[in-house]
Design an enzyme around this catalytic site. Structure first.
Site, PDB file in Angstrom:
ATOM      1  CD  GLU A  49      -2.840  -2.841   8.804  1.00  0.00           C
ATOM      2  OE1 GLU A  49      -3.911  -3.371   9.082  1.00  0.00           O
ATOM      3  OE2 GLU A  49      -2.699  -1.609   8.640  1.00  0.00           O
ATOM      4  CG  ASP A  60      -2.171   7.961   5.634  1.00  0.00           C
ATOM      5  OD1 ASP A  60      -2.906   7.095   6.156  1.00  0.00           O
ATOM      6  OD2 ASP A  60      -1.367   7.728   4.734  1.00  0.00           O
TER       7      ASP A  60
END
Lengths: 266, 414
Positions: A49, A60
């Site tokens: 990824e 995040d």
């Protein structure tokens, strides 16, 4: 023919282990270094990824934010990211690539143009953190037309009814968020409970490859061996930060770490 | 794109929460889909529930203190020598700004849903201060996310939050201002949405937060309409409503009740923060033609670079220092119902000096932006035009900045 992502799962299943997915941010800490990291990691990981850094990320945690800010500060642009992927894909280290990011980056680039560049550079899948179902229906269809896997996310808050609808609309791979957390949070739910939820998804759609992410580290990874795939992100980003702070080579350190991760699930 | 009459603007979004088909929406991680849906169901039920409205009005009246004053600024009117200058002194509200309405409603909703903790973002510190007050009032634990730069420049509000028992969590990422505080607050919610309620401090964020905030601040225009009829016997023929616009909660609330009037009769003027005159940075996405982008879960006009990274803003007023703008205002702009312009830091400071020189009123730096444009335009308007400026915050919180910029003599000590 199976697409490269499904092939990767097939291969790891044959080896009787979950697929290992890594997450690193494109351009962290420089364009070249992030490419080198991908190359070195691909020796051990099955699917890579690649994070598209964004400066207002709503999911995040600190480690990935740090990596993203570093990449943005070093001037990474969307076209550089496609270049990194392309250079990686034509190298001998090539593995399936999933771009992961926030929708505004795609929106500003233009959905169609973005998919065209994905195809050209060899991107195999997309995860768009803030484009949930059903809002993502049109875009995910576009992805399918371009032979790009649009990866739906599921979470512990997803209702059973929603699970069914989302998995029905998903492509070959789905991503289960292990717990209520931003990326890089400490595992606050028992692996048993996480696997129970995971199995619920597998029962609904046994043929789809389902990976577990969030809270997966060297310490926890071996407890999830029964999953189709496992994603490690924040711990790798943290290792890059640590290496830079200690003036060590992140490429070597990250590669070592991923090697260890792989051994724990093999 | 059309504004419908007879339907509240907050309810004019489509099934995905888009106003005019393109502003707003729910660009959120999967984890937040459920808590947002729960909040939508709760709010849609309660906003028409007589008992809930009675409860809201009770706290608005007895605790926040409604109505806030609507006063004529005689000296300024004489000084300007054009339109009549009036002000809706929303800073009369408990806590000193309009943010109390939204905070109170969110706490009422949280209490009903059995949540024990409420979190919120803040820029100027008002949203945080009010949320901490309301949380204390309704027995909820409170966490406030605030940019480190804003903590530094808005100390009085930080002290107030702490005094109310709230945890003030400094945010060091990015520009260390409101935009980062909102991001951090949403991230915290992602990780704790099972036990925690979130209050977004303005008419921004995922659609439900835009709607709840707009519904709450509309108290301002409900009061104003009654007050106008009391003073003038009717809604005046030429009425102009000036309001500063950061996220857009006070301006939306100041205008909402007048939405269906012809704009020739009731004109809305939103004043964004133009930033320092010499700087290219600003917080005025509507005035300076920013492109549509996604920020904090909603599509809106937003300052960003060509790649889609959100750009840093600059403004003397922390409360307007936000790169985006409410989807409601994007909608009002594109349907041409409201007009938007900007005032620079210097113009806002000058307006603050003029207002405090002539009147016993002390608007904070945010409404000083609105005063700046209103006073300039009022000069050219007829005497039967009624100009109303929403003085939505008090300058007490800006003492440090005002002293630095203007010297101690301009800062009244009361």
């Amino acid at each position: 023919m199976l697409n490269p992502i499904s092939q990767a799962f097939k291969k790891s299943k044959k080896e009787n282990r979950p697929a290992l997915l890594t997450y690193t941010v494109a351009g962290d800490s420089s364009k070249n270094q992030s490419l080198e990291i991908l190359k070195s990691v691909s020796k051990h990981a099955d699917i890579l990824e690649v994070g598209v850094p964004h400066n207002t990320p709503v999911a995040d945690g600190g480690q990935i934010q740090t990596s993203s800010y570093r990449a943005i500060k070093n001037g990474i642009k969307m076209n550089d990211i496609f270049k990194i992927v392309k250079d990686f894909k034509i190298s001998k280290y090539s593995k399936p690539i999933i771009l992961m990011g926030y929708y505004n980056m795609i929106y500003q680039f233009g959905e169609n143009k973005f998919l065209k560049e994905c195809k050209k550079s060899g991107v195999n899948g997309l995860i768009v953190v803030d484009l949930p179902w059903p809002e993502n229906k049109i875009f995910s269809k576009k992805c399918k037309k371009s032979s790009i896997n649009f990866i739906q996310l599921l979470s512990p808050t997803t209702s059973y009814k929603r699970l069914k609808s989302i998995t029905k609309d998903s492509h070959d791979m789905i991503y289960y968020i292990s717990m209520l957390s931003t990326t890089g949070g400490k595992l606050k739910v028992s692996p048993k409970k996480i696997l129970q939820n995971y199995n619920k998804i597998k029962n609904i759609s046994p043929k789809k490859n389902c990976v577990i992410g969030f809270g997966i580290t060297e310490k926890t990874i071996s407890k999830f061996k029964s999953a189709d795939g496992l994603v490690v992100g924040s711990q790798i980003c943290k290792e890059i930060t640590r290496s830079l702070n200690n003036r060590q080579n992140p490429v070597i350190n990250v590669s070592k770490m991923v090697n260890k991760l792989k051994k724990k699930i093999s | 794109m059309r504004l419908k009459k007879g339907i509240p603007v907050i309810d004019q979004g489509n099934k995905f929460g888009f106003w005019g088909g393109k502003f707003g929406g729910n660009f959120v991680p999967e984890t937040l889909k459920r808590p947002i849906e729960d909040l939508e169901i709760q709010f849609n039920k309660l906003k028409n529930d007589k008992k809930f409205i009675f409860e809201r009005d009770k706290y608005f009246k007895n605790w926040i203190g409604t109505p806030t004053r609507f006063i004529k600024l005689h000296n300024l009117t004489k000084h300007v020598n054009g339109a009549q200058i009036w002000s809706k002194v929303v800073s009369d509200a408990n806590g000193g700004a309009h943010k109390i309405y939204n905070a109170t409603v969110h706490c009422l909703l949280a209490r009903r849903s059995g949540k024990k903790v409420i979190i919120g973002d803040t820029g100027a510190g008002y949203a945080g201060k009010m949320l901490s007050m309301a949380a204390k009032k309704f027995g909820l634990k409170c966490k406030i996310f605030m940019g480190a730069k804003d903590i530094e420049r808005q100390q009085p509000n930080v002290r107030a939050m702490k005094k109310n028992g709230a945890d003030v969590i400094p945010v060091y990422s990015g520009s260390q201002t409101l935009v980062d505080a909102v991001s951090e607050c949403m991230r915290y919610w992602v990780a704790n949405c099972d036990t925690t309620a979130m209050c977004v401090g303005s008419t921004v964020g995922p659609a439900i937060f835009v709607r709840i905030c707009g519904w709450s601040t509309s108290q301002i225009s409900r009061e104003l309409k009654v007050q106008l009829i009391e003073k003038f016997g009717t809604v005046p023929k030429k009425l102009k409503l000036y309001n500063c616009v950061g996220g857009g909660s006070s301006s939306f609330g100041f205008w909402n009740e007048f939405m269906d009037y012809d704009k020739k009769q009731v004109e809305f003027i939103g004043v964004e923060a133009g930033g320092p005159a010499k700087s290219k940075k600003h917080a005025a996405p509507l005035t300076y033609g920013s492109k549509i982008g996604i920020l904090h879960g909603a599509a809106q006009y937003v300052n960003q670079n060509s790649d889609g990274q959100i750009e840093e803003t600059e403004s003397i007023s922390a409360g307007l220092d936000y790169p985006g703008i409410s989807p409601l205002h994007c909608f009002l702009k594109d349907t041409k119902r409201a007009r938007y312009t900007a005032a620079s830091d210097e113009e806002a400071l000058k307006a603050y000096q003029i207002v405090t020189k002539y009147e016993n009123l002390r608007p904070s730096l945010e409404p000083s932006h609105a005063f700046s444009v209103a006073l300039k335009e009022a000069k050219k308007l007829s005497k039967d035009t009624i100009v109303v400026i929403n003085s939505c915050g008090d300058a007490y919180k800006d003492k440090k900045i005002l002293e630095k910029k203007l010297g101690k003599k301009y800062v009244k000590s009361n």
